[in-house]
Design a protein around this motif. Sequence first.
Motif, PDB file in Angstrom:
ATOM      1  N   PRO A 113      12.267   4.457  28.468  1.00  0.00           N
ATOM      2  CA  PRO A 113      13.715   4.248  29.026  1.00  0.00           C
ATOM      3  C   PRO A 113      14.437   5.618  28.638  1.00  0.00           C
ATOM      4  CG  PRO A 113      13.162   2.098  28.207  1.00  0.00           C
ATOM      5  CD  PRO A 113      12.216   2.979  27.979  1.00  0.00           C
ATOM      6  N   LYS A 114      14.066   5.961  27.567  1.00  0.00           N
ATOM      7  CA  LYS A 114      14.918   7.237  26.790  1.00  0.00           C
ATOM      8  C   LYS A 114      14.376   8.437  27.513  1.00  0.00           C
ATOM      9  CE  LYS A 114      16.097   5.627  22.397  1.00  0.00           C
ATOM     10  NZ  LYS A 114      15.745   5.717  21.101  1.00  0.00           N
ATOM     11  N   ILE A 115      13.134   8.542  28.035  1.00  0.00           N
ATOM     12  CA  ILE A 115      12.554   9.741  28.820  1.00  0.00           C
ATOM     13  C   ILE A 115      12.960   9.619  30.208  1.00  0.00           C
ATOM     14  CG2 ILE A 115      10.552  10.658  29.517  1.00  0.00           C
ATOM     15  CD1 ILE A 115      10.710  11.080  26.450  1.00  0.00           C
ATOM     16  N   LEU A 116      13.110   8.306  30.769  1.00  0.00           N
ATOM     17  CA  LEU A 116      13.605   8.263  32.038  1.00  0.00           C
ATOM     18  C   LEU A 116      15.001   8.822  32.195  1.00  0.00           C
ATOM     19  CD1 LEU A 116      12.219   4.787  33.439  1.00  0.00           C
ATOM     20  CD2 LEU A 116      11.503   6.984  33.797  1.00  0.00           C
ATOM     21  N   GLU A 117      16.072   8.594  31.338  1.00  0.00           N
ATOM     22  CA  GLU A 117      17.150   9.070  31.156  1.00  0.00           C
ATOM     23  C   GLU A 117      17.429  10.556  31.352  1.00  0.00           C
ATOM     24  OE1 GLU A 117      19.642   7.448  27.988  1.00  0.00           O
ATOM     25  OE2 GLU A 117      19.395   5.410  28.565  1.00  0.00           O
ATOM     26  N   GLN A 118      16.331  10.992  30.500  1.00  0.00           N
ATOM     27  CA  GLN A 118      16.387  12.715  30.347  1.00  0.00           C
ATOM     28  C   GLN A 118      16.004  13.272  31.709  1.00  0.00           C
ATOM     29  OE1 GLN A 118      17.415  14.599  27.758  1.00  0.00           O
ATOM     30  NE2 GLN A 118      18.059  12.756  26.920  1.00  0.00           N
ATOM     31  N   LEU A 119      15.136  12.564  32.286  1.00  0.00           N
ATOM     32  CA  LEU A 119      14.516  12.871  33.429  1.00  0.00           C
ATOM     33  C   LEU A 119      15.634  12.893  34.937  1.00  0.00           C
ATOM     34  CD1 LEU A 119      10.940  11.291  33.483  1.00  0.00           C
ATOM     35  CD2 LEU A 119      11.380  13.815  33.309  1.00  0.00           C
ATOM     36  N   GLU A 120      16.152  12.011  34.615  1.00  0.00           N
ATOM     37  CA  GLU A 120      17.370  11.917  35.599  1.00  0.00           C
ATOM     38  C   GLU A 120      18.371  12.718  35.854  1.00  0.00           C
ATOM     39  OE1 GLU A 120      18.435   7.700  34.701  1.00  0.00           O
ATOM     40  OE2 GLU A 120      17.140   6.889  35.912  1.00  0.00           O
ATOM     41  N   LYS A 121      18.486  13.494  34.665  1.00  0.00           N
ATOM     42  CA  LYS A 121      19.232  14.773  34.373  1.00  0.00           C
ATOM     43  C   LYS A 121      18.569  15.889  35.248  1.00  0.00           C
ATOM     44  CE  LYS A 121      20.959  12.942  30.069  1.00  0.00           C
ATOM     45  NZ  LYS A 121      21.383  13.223  28.570  1.00  0.00           N
ATOM     46  N   ILE A 122      17.440  15.929  35.418  1.00  0.00           N
ATOM     47  CA  ILE A 122      16.805  17.042  36.023  1.00  0.00           C
ATOM     48  C   ILE A 122      16.699  16.944  37.365  1.00  0.00           C
ATOM     49  CG2 ILE A 122      14.513  18.350  36.200  1.00  0.00           C
ATOM     50  CD1 ILE A 122      14.106  17.503  33.179  1.00  0.00           C
ATOM     51  N   ALA A 123      16.282  15.864  38.000  1.00  0.00           N
ATOM     52  CA  ALA A 123      15.975  15.250  39.244  1.00  0.00           C
ATOM     53  C   ALA A 123      16.192  13.864  39.706  1.00  0.00           C
ATOM     54  CB  ALA A 123      14.811  16.075  39.794  1.00  0.00           C
ATOM     55  N   PRO A 124      16.321  13.407  40.938  1.00  0.00           N
ATOM     56  CA  PRO A 124      16.251  12.226  41.095  1.00  0.00           C
ATOM     57  C   PRO A 124      14.780  11.579  40.768  1.00  0.00           C
ATOM     58  CG  PRO A 124      17.218  13.252  43.038  1.00  0.00           C
ATOM     59  CD  PRO A 124      16.612  14.199  42.217  1.00  0.00           C
ATOM     60  N   VAL A 125      14.944  10.184  40.124  1.00  0.00           N
ATOM     61  CA  VAL A 125      13.599   9.697  39.522  1.00  0.00           C
ATOM     62  C   VAL A 125      13.249   8.391  40.331  1.00  0.00           C
ATOM     63  CG1 VAL A 125      12.476   8.857  37.360  1.00  0.00           C
ATOM     64  CG2 VAL A 125      14.113  10.639  37.333  1.00  0.00           C
ATOM     65  N   ILE A 126      12.135   8.100  40.763  1.00  0.00           N
ATOM     66  CA  ILE A 126      11.788   6.712  41.143  1.00  0.00           C
ATOM     67  C   ILE A 126      10.543   6.193  40.189  1.00  0.00           C
ATOM     68  CG2 ILE A 126      10.681   5.474  43.036  1.00  0.00           C
ATOM     69  CD1 ILE A 126      11.656   7.537  44.859  1.00  0.00           C
ATOM     70  N   PRO A 127      10.831   5.080  39.331  1.00  0.00           N
ATOM     71  CA  PRO A 127       9.838   4.744  38.675  1.00  0.00           C
ATOM     72  C   PRO A 127       9.180   3.777  39.188  1.00  0.00           C
ATOM     73  CG  PRO A 127      11.872   3.544  38.101  1.00  0.00           C
ATOM     74  CD  PRO A 127      12.207   4.615  39.130  1.00  0.00           C
ATOM     75  N   THR A 128       7.922   3.986  39.573  1.00  0.00           N
ATOM     76  CA  THR A 128       6.990   3.183  40.372  1.00  0.00           C
ATOM     77  C   THR A 128       6.259   1.906  39.527  1.00  0.00           C
ATOM     78  OG1 THR A 128       4.999   4.808  39.919  1.00  0.00           O
ATOM     79  CG2 THR A 128       6.390   4.964  41.978  1.00  0.00           C
ATOM     80  N   SER A 129       5.839   1.094  40.314  1.00  0.00           N
ATOM     81  CA  SER A 129       5.380  -0.232  39.629  1.00  0.00           C
ATOM     82  C   SER A 129       3.934   0.101  39.270  1.00  0.00           C
ATOM     83  CB  SER A 129       5.559  -1.456  40.690  1.00  0.00           C
ATOM     84  OG  SER A 129       4.792  -2.599  40.038  1.00  0.00           O
ATOM     85  N   HIS A 130       3.392  -0.369  38.388  1.00  0.00           N
ATOM     86  CA  HIS A 130       2.039  -0.099  37.589  1.00  0.00           C
ATOM     87  C   HIS A 130       1.267  -1.731  37.965  1.00  0.00           C
ATOM     88  CE1 HIS A 130       3.324  -2.600  34.196  1.00  0.00           C
ATOM     89  NE2 HIS A 130       1.968  -2.755  33.932  1.00  0.00           N
ATOM     90  N   TYR A 131       2.084  -2.522  38.606  1.00  0.00           N
ATOM     91  CA  TYR A 131       1.416  -3.910  38.775  1.00  0.00           C
ATOM     92  C   TYR A 131       0.613  -3.876  40.134  1.00  0.00           C
ATOM     93  CZ  TYR A 131       1.808  -8.956  39.596  1.00  0.00           C
ATOM     94  OH  TYR A 131       1.326 -10.242  39.997  1.00  0.00           O
TER      95      TYR A 131
END
Length: 315
Positions: free
Chosen positions: A127-145
Amino acid sequence: MKKTMIILSIFMFIFVLSACKEKQQGSSLQNEEQTKTITYLNDDYIIPAKPQKIIFLNAFESIEDAIVLGVEPYAASAIGDEEEPFPSFFGETTTNTIPLLETSGDSLEYILKLAPDLIISTDMEDPKILEQLEKIAPVIPTSHYGPDWQANLEMLAEVTGKTEKAKALIENYHQDKREAVSYLSSFQEKDVMAIRVRGGEMMVYPEDVFLNDVLYGELNLRVPKSIQQVNQQTVISLEGLYQANPDYIFIQYDLYENDMDGSILDELQQSEVWKGLKAVQSNQVFVNKIDPLVMGGGTLNGRIRILEAAMQTIK
């Protein structure tokens, strides 16, 4: 004269106000045209209307979806090494794709320099990496299920303007699946097991993970008792496999997951216990019939390949 000046001032104020309002409305309309909102697994995402520089970060299922849709990733996490970062079955789609060879955390500065307009990530990301990525560009975290494969494909298709192509691919798969289910209905009394060799050990998975989701969930093959008891990646010993004694075995063996040592599989196959397996004696063991780099049942490509393998080998 003073009265005339006041009237002129009022008109000027109204004119400037109207111009500003029109400018704001135009800017707002322009922004709306440059972005769009998509809904994916009950969450809304505001993304560029026509993203040109999409980075796939640890979203290996989505990279495969991109290949199926004919979408060239701008940059993507490498699946191999520097010499061959992407599997050969990706074809020419990733010819110009920038390979990301480092971990997510180590890649952040480089990703910032790449200036993507959209990042396709994974719900397994820190989640901390996702927060950093969202500062760069829109992020869509896809399901691995695995069972979310269709939602994943449809999401990427909507993002890239490939909705009609995705719809046709999905329809074709379901048609092929119906034919496969009809054919395999006569094998309901047979046990089929998928095993992945990792770190020199044989691994089995729950009935809705990797190949199993297609073999049991889609093709309606019987779930062996040894798999019914599995709820996560689990080591199975040769003795445990002998006790299960399936009729068909699919083995996946990737050198990268076994310290580049091909002898591990050879040693396994030379074991007297292995040679006593029903599937071995009837020549019904299939090694890498499904490429070990395919993301299992979590993608349309994976499902198609598993379905084809089952149709070609279960006889």
